[in-house]
Design an enzyme around this catalytic site. Sequence first.
Site, mmCIF file in Angstrom:
data_model
loop_
_atom_site.group_PDB
_atom_site.id
_atom_site.type_symbol
_atom_site.label_atom_id
_atom_site.label_comp_id
_atom_site.label_asym_id
_atom_site.label_seq_id
_atom_site.Cartn_x
_atom_site.Cartn_y
_atom_site.Cartn_z
ATOM 1 N N LYS A 10 46.569 39.339 36.600
ATOM 2 C CA LYS A 10 46.495 39.607 38.045
ATOM 3 C C LYS A 10 45.246 38.951 38.627
ATOM 4 C CE LYS A 10 44.346 44.045 37.064
ATOM 5 N NZ LYS A 10 44.636 45.393 36.551
ATOM 6 N N TYR A 67 14.760 34.605 52.106
ATOM 7 C CA TYR A 67 15.029 35.526 53.210
ATOM 8 C C TYR A 67 14.379 36.879 52.962
ATOM 9 C CZ TYR A 67 18.637 32.407 55.092
ATOM 10 O OH TYR A 67 19.316 31.354 55.631
HETATM 11 C C1 PLP Z 1 44.304 45.696 35.280
HETATM 12 C C2 PLP Z 1 45.227 46.471 34.423
HETATM 13 C C3 PLP Z 1 45.201 46.340 33.033
HETATM 14 C C4 PLP Z 1 44.159 45.510 32.311
HETATM 15 O O1 PLP Z 1 42.908 46.154 32.344
HETATM 16 P P1 PLP Z 1 41.647 45.495 31.586
HETATM 17 O O2 PLP Z 1 40.556 46.470 31.720
HETATM 18 O O3 PLP Z 1 41.338 44.235 32.311
HETATM 19 O O4 PLP Z 1 42.074 45.250 30.201
HETATM 20 C C5 PLP Z 1 46.152 47.002 32.301
HETATM 21 N N1 PLP Z 1 47.086 47.787 32.896
HETATM 22 C C6 PLP Z 1 47.137 47.942 34.238
HETATM 23 C C7 PLP Z 1 48.167 48.822 34.833
HETATM 24 C C8 PLP Z 1 46.208 47.306 35.050
HETATM 25 O O5 PLP Z 1 46.244 47.483 36.361
#
Ligand code: PLP
Length: 360
Positions: free
Chosen positions: A35, A255
């Site tokens: 994702k 800054y």
């Molecule tokens: C993002 C996600 C994962 C992976 O999580 P990580 O901590 O990156 O391994 C697994 N399952 C679901 C439902 C997620 O949303």
Amino acid sequence: MSRATSATIHLGALRDNLARLRTRAAGARVMAVVKADGYGHGLERVARALADADAFGVACIADGQRLRAIGVRQRIVVLSGLDESADIAEMHRLDLESAIHHAAQIDWLAADRDPRPLRVWLKLDSGMHRLGFAAHEARAAYQRLRSLPNVDPAIGLMTHFANSDVFDDAQTATQIDVFEATFAGIEGERALSNSAAVLGWERARGDWVRPGGLVYGISVVEGRTAADFGFRPAMTFASKLVAINRVARGEAIGYAATWRCPEDMDVGVVQVGYGDGYPRSAQAGTPVLVGGVRVPLIGRVSMDLVCVDLRSAPQARIGDRVVLWGEGLPVEEIADHAGTIGYELTCGMTRRVRFLEDET
Ligand SMILES: *Cc1c(COP(=O)(O)O)cnc(C)c1O
């Protein structure tokens, strides 16, 4: 010339991390979570490198479409599932699988006229209280799905952990208990573990694991980098030194004049800023590698530039390569200095950063 900021994605590291996950998962299949554009590494690039993944987990149908467009043949699971009834047709067209976390999604399936069976994963809220059926609703939801002719009877069973990065966490133990008790006697492939659970919760292994972070060599375990577990960073974020200035004792840098020189000293200026995805919240003292030598960030991060203290790198020259994170400098360490996690940093690379690939 365009800017020097680049993110090099190490395809070999992605492959090695997947192989290591497989070993860790000891027989469970691996659904690589890609994702947010593969945690900022580039969805298509990551999927091509991970030709050995058993499945991919995505956040939306559009990601599934991008994967199918480059010929990905593996199973693809949309982790939050249908957002509206029209998504059912899209999922069929793209051969995607849907998480089912809410009764509204089952209503859409029940009302749909397409007779083809959709593959689904029933999501239990075992205690995180984000997405999923409550434990007392989940068996009824399962039965309802089983009764629908347009749902594939091989229904996967999944849940997600809130705190699995704490290896002796009581909530995670309870979440596993709730999952096991809720689905006792129900057949179906089980998928519980995110990356941290793959490392720390053998009990949660199930039939599938769903790691994201570790695929990219990023850990969210407090005080431990993914490298500590044998994983390799898949992104090196780099730029170069564009100026070295002698600044007098007592003068302030950047800054808001947040950092003052304790003595006459050389200050390096690096071509990177929050406009590239380097976090503005990074505090003075955040390490940066100049020509391979660790030096501390000083002053505020600005949009295009940051300043570094070169007192420990007297050999530094204009044009030297500067590594912001990646090989030799864990992104987890930068995230600590910026009050966040490595995932947010790699997800936050902006469009003006040049993406490169190598085979290492
Ligand atoms: C993002 C996600 C994962 C992976 O999580 P990580 O901590 O990156 O391994 C697994 N399952 C679901 C439902 C997620 O949303």
